[in-house]
Design a protein around this motif. Sequence first.
Motif: not given
Lengths: 749, 749
Positions: A147-151
């Motif tokens: 969701r928070r686009f770490f990967f």
Amino acid sequence: MKFSFVVKTVASVVFSRKLICNHSCPGKSVPFLITRKFQVLSSLRSHLEAPAWGSKKHKNKQKFKIPYINIMADPKIEEILAPFRAAVKEQGDKVRQLKESGALEIDLKKAVAELKARKKILEDKELELTPVEASFDRAKMEDLLKRRFFFDQSFAIYGGITGQFDFGPMGCAMKANMLSTWRSFFILEEQMLEVDCSILTPEPVLKASGHVDRFADLMVKDDKNGECFRLDHLIKAHLEKVKSDKKTTAELKLECEDIVIKLDGMNKEEMRTILRKFEMKAPLTNNELSDPMEFNLMFSTSIGPTGLVKGFLRPETAQGIFVNFKRLLEFNQGKLPFAAAQIGNSFRNEISPRSGLIRVREFTMAEIEHFCDPSDKSHPKFDEVRHVQVLLYSACNQMDGKAAEIVTIGQAVDDRIIANETLAYFMARIQQYMVKVGVDPKKLRFRQHMNNEMAHYACDCWDAECLTSYGWVECVGCADRSAYDLSQHTKSTGVRLVAEKKLPEPKTIDVVEVVAIKGAVGKSFKKEAKDIMEALSKLEPATVVEVEESLKTNGKYVLEIGTNSYTLTPDMLEVKRYQKTTYVEEYVPNVIEPSFGIGRIMYAIFEHNFKVRSDDGQRTYFSLPPVIAPLKCSVLPLSNNADFVPYIRQLSRDLTAVDVSNRVDDSSGSIGRRYARTDEIAIPFGITIDFDSLKEPHSATLRERDSMGQVRIPLNEIAGVVRDLSYGKMTWTDVEAKYPKFEQQETKS
Amino acid sequence: MKFSFVVKTVASVVFSRKLICNHSCPGKSVPFLITRKFQVLSSLRSHLEAPAWGSKKHKNKQKFKIPYINIMADPKIEEILAPFRAAVKEQGDKVRQLKESGALEIDLKKAVAELKARKKILEDKELELTPVEASFDRAKMEDLLKRRFFFDQSFAIYGGITGQFDFGPMGCAMKANMLSTWRSFFILEEQMLEVDCSILTPEPVLKASGHVDRFADLMVKDDKNGECFRLDHLIKAHLEKVKSDKKTTAELKLECEDIVIKLDGMNKEEMRTILRKFEMKAPLTNNELSDPMEFNLMFSTSIGPTGLVKGFLRPETAQGIFVNFKRLLEFNQGKLPFAAAQIGNSFRNEISPRSGLIRVREFTMAEIEHFCDPSDKSHPKFDEVRHVQVLLYSACNQMDGKAAEIVTIGQAVDDRIIANETLAYFMARIQQYMVKVGVDPKKLRFRQHMNNEMAHYACDCWDAECLTSYGWVECVGCADRSAYDLSQHTKSTGVRLVAEKKLPEPKTIDVVEVVAIKGAVGKSFKKEAKDIMEALSKLEPATVVEVEESLKTNGKYVLEIGTNSYTLTPDMLEVKRYQKTTYVEEYVPNVIEPSFGIGRIMYAIFEHNFKVRSDDGQRTYFSLPPVIAPLKCSVLPLSNNADFVPYIRQLSRDLTAVDVSNRVDDSSGSIGRRYARTDEIAIPFGITIDFDSLKEPHSATLRERDSMGQVRIPLNEIAGVVRDLSYGKMTWTDVEAKYPKFEQQETKS
């Protein structure tokens, strides 16, 4: 056997040499989980609470003064484990005995497979009996990461590719921070020679290293649709199914168990027999399966337009260092020991990658090759790490069914558990680095390769393993590779990759060499004479004797250079024998290699730092240490009041000026909600500008992520304080002692 | 025409989009030099002396207050150039006229080719007439680069691979410093979203971007040995040979010239005709040549074991950003503008790479994709760069035969020379970065792509070019790519890569949509009903009208999804028309893309900073700015006296503790010789411990590389001083003012 897939199945996968030494690598099954929601099993019980980042306690943690608690001390648990330990020891002794008596390799292999199986049962049991430390919800963590686009999966809008991941802004910044920390911790601190070599590698290089011939897994293909399966995975899954079938006889069940246990030691033909005996079919389609075939795990391509130069994407960065050894030694003014290092991407064409960042097709490695004299593996800085405590799971303990033990690095070398000082020095440094970047020291151990797992050239090899919900995952390998690599490349190229050392006293040696008689050779071979003379000058003494014999017996010697052969006659050659005094000695340096799988360490850090607020199960965050946190500080206006804007801008500029990465969040939403958002992306510090900030003396609130503590700091001091906190020059406790506490509730703002 | 191969022939090669837009890219011939020893030709005469690094003057330079001197102002030179300028202008006007009158494309192409040829003659003349600034010996520089292992050919012990290079310790550290400077200069300073995406890219992604179809060069093969040649290079070289033959008639010479001029605009068939007409053979073997074929410059491989998933090594990093646009926009809370950035390796299978670091098969790029509203390309920080002076070589000036001109960024936007503020802002920032890392501002210009060079989707495109001994080399591209990339990926995936913006006032729009009647569709298509309904909901208004027509006229509509088609009848569908009030508007963001070729910039830096001591032609060094120097400081004991050892160790530790990379050189050799060694690897500062250092108060000598000035500094202050010098917080002038000069001669020590 509930967790049979979870524990200790993923080790020794990241690093190619392990795969090479394991031949067709059957041991490395992919762990998959039956349920996605489960609990972390910690085999390391500890009475320590994880201290908040920045607290004094935490600083201590970075300095490794944590008193490791000996695990498995509970007598009740030990009572249950005793028979399992005994079973391992019995088999371990049997293996030792077989080795001593020089038994057949096949018998030894089978005994080792049985030993491994018993070890696994013991470890499962250990983990099962260990009190659970904290609940861990992998699905929840993965949701946050995504969701928070770490990967996320690469090319997701195109349907994605398994085993490939893109790092978004937060993951990318975290990775960059991990690497820059690595660079200063290893390269700068130890004055290593960093190199940056090509990824595309021509075939001969990887032929010499052994990858072309042996870097392969066994697979079978669906005869109709061509889908591929890793053979060991397929057999295991099939036999588990057979075993769980109610109609299966007890006898057949036993046979299945026996096969699964021995699978590790089986060759292609043995596996084929089982495949056919059980009439295995493709899992989904039920189509026929092909015979087993070796599948090389390297990605191949052609270099240049002709299509004739075959190349591969490198499966490890190490070879780039080995082929440059000569230049590096020269750069180091001929002196040993020295270490070279490289950070870069490597590639493996996994047959069916799963398990997120743990098994991927494209990954970043950081490798060190420490070159030294084989007769002197001491380390000048060893005393600096002698006191460091590590959790060692030695080969001996593994054979004896014993648990891992905490010892100091110094003790381990003194007791010869670790082969030499240099290897041990790096193990201590690896641990220090891992903890610095956020690995939980309670979930970190070093497991020694057992004799049978070790590549034939390695003297000693330890894996730094992290405990995750996938079991113990190998994250760093630390091996003494002896002279293997340099010797291989010397053999393939004829370029002597050696170093020189001064002899304690001059030595007189007998020299035998064959010298070309220039005129005669030149006359017969014209342009090629030069190559011939060069080839002759490089002949080994043994070959010179052969030449001499041949000239005498046959009246000629046939010299081969590449695909050409040249017939040389006695008039062209002269064999000379003389004595020479030498003051130096040539030797092939040995290599100690710490090899880091950055993605795997990163994954362990995510698991070890994933937290849920005790008062709200929906508020999840990562307690990443500031040194690797993607952003160090958030800057939040209390509301979208226009008066806040200049303060916010100035503050952001001030922070950037002192190298503190920061992010302004001026979106709507309560301050508490925005704090939660910044917690999710692991920002350790947050500054809020409120109406009091506008008044003289200007001040703002500074909040720490883990404790959620808040203080009030003058605006002109705040950037400096956050810089000192971010770079470990000040702790949160210091800040709380110096500045007044800010009491307002987050959610009320 | 002496320098016909040297000048302005290597531009627009690094970046794939340029290659795409140039189709089979004939214009990009590899520059080779007849002699290896020659002189740099600077087209930018200047009365400025290059100030020493660290001096106040130099600080100013970094701040861009250098008064650029208008070049080509010498009336005598202008007199000679006048007819050449006129010839260009004449042809430029002709091109303009042809465009206006809507001439045939082939005629236009020919006119443009002629224009380019005349431009080139003019530029050659300009360079020829420009007074030579300093002699430059490329062979000498390359020797130094190789000897001190800045970089060297990859796999050299295996014979090497052309177009691939390994960076040794010095090159690697310099590159790492360039990248970390880039990261703080762009990503941190501008709060960009950095990503790290996969290198292996599946075919459909690069099909959408245009690379699969158009990223190719024309080549021919030696019929017998299969050797490949780039067709345009081959033709050019052959015709030059014909021209230089004494027996060639004047008429034929003219024809050759004419062909070379027009080669740029020729297609495959035209080139084939020339190839055959002149009966060209393979240069070395004299074998027959194949017909021209297109050779795609991407390295291909298969992903996964089946061999069915075709993939390529990415030819640029940009696509990784575009395919992640949705997630990035989300991460940025839906707000535009924002910029994403990526640093990473890209790959091109060049047919015959030459020219060292300038044309390689594997290279590091740093790319920025700035997403913005197409109707608003202003930039909030534009005022900060408005005053920056740049040397612009506008398309207009190129067409008119005029020289490049110095203008401020603000003026260039006001005069509409640069299309918009954002593009101009990045150009200023590019220049600031380039100069910061060591590019000579007098050898840096921005060249605008002429209409005919520009990709069809680009609105404006400027290349930052550095003047090197290979001519003007494109190092950074800065293009307004409009909505091309996002539109292409939207088209291929059906995923709408768009942003939303609030309308100034709500808008009422007519909606027409086709709705499936669930029961009927479900009954007829069972499992596939869901897909059908989804496909219907996505139809564009125009298609809905078609559906309606078809139902009315044919009593059915055939819906196609992938390779399947479904026949839908009127009972299954309902066409709805209604009005809707909307407050937001969707749009496809535009992209401004600065794209850096790190290796090329590095090469330009090497050339611009290669120096020879005036008193000793053998003493060469690189005057790299401290910020990118591989090591900041050397630590030298005056001799190998044992008393120096503890001081040397402590000093090295002190320097490391304040993040100053350093190297101890305790080898034998005079201090002067060791200084020369450290100068060679560009170490800007050197500390010498001598016998005076052992006495109270302890002090040491600090030396600056470029000026060779030396001062005496107390030992406990020295690490701090070097840190401040290294990170630009202090200048050498400051140091000289504060500490006593040290007069002893280097060579006498």
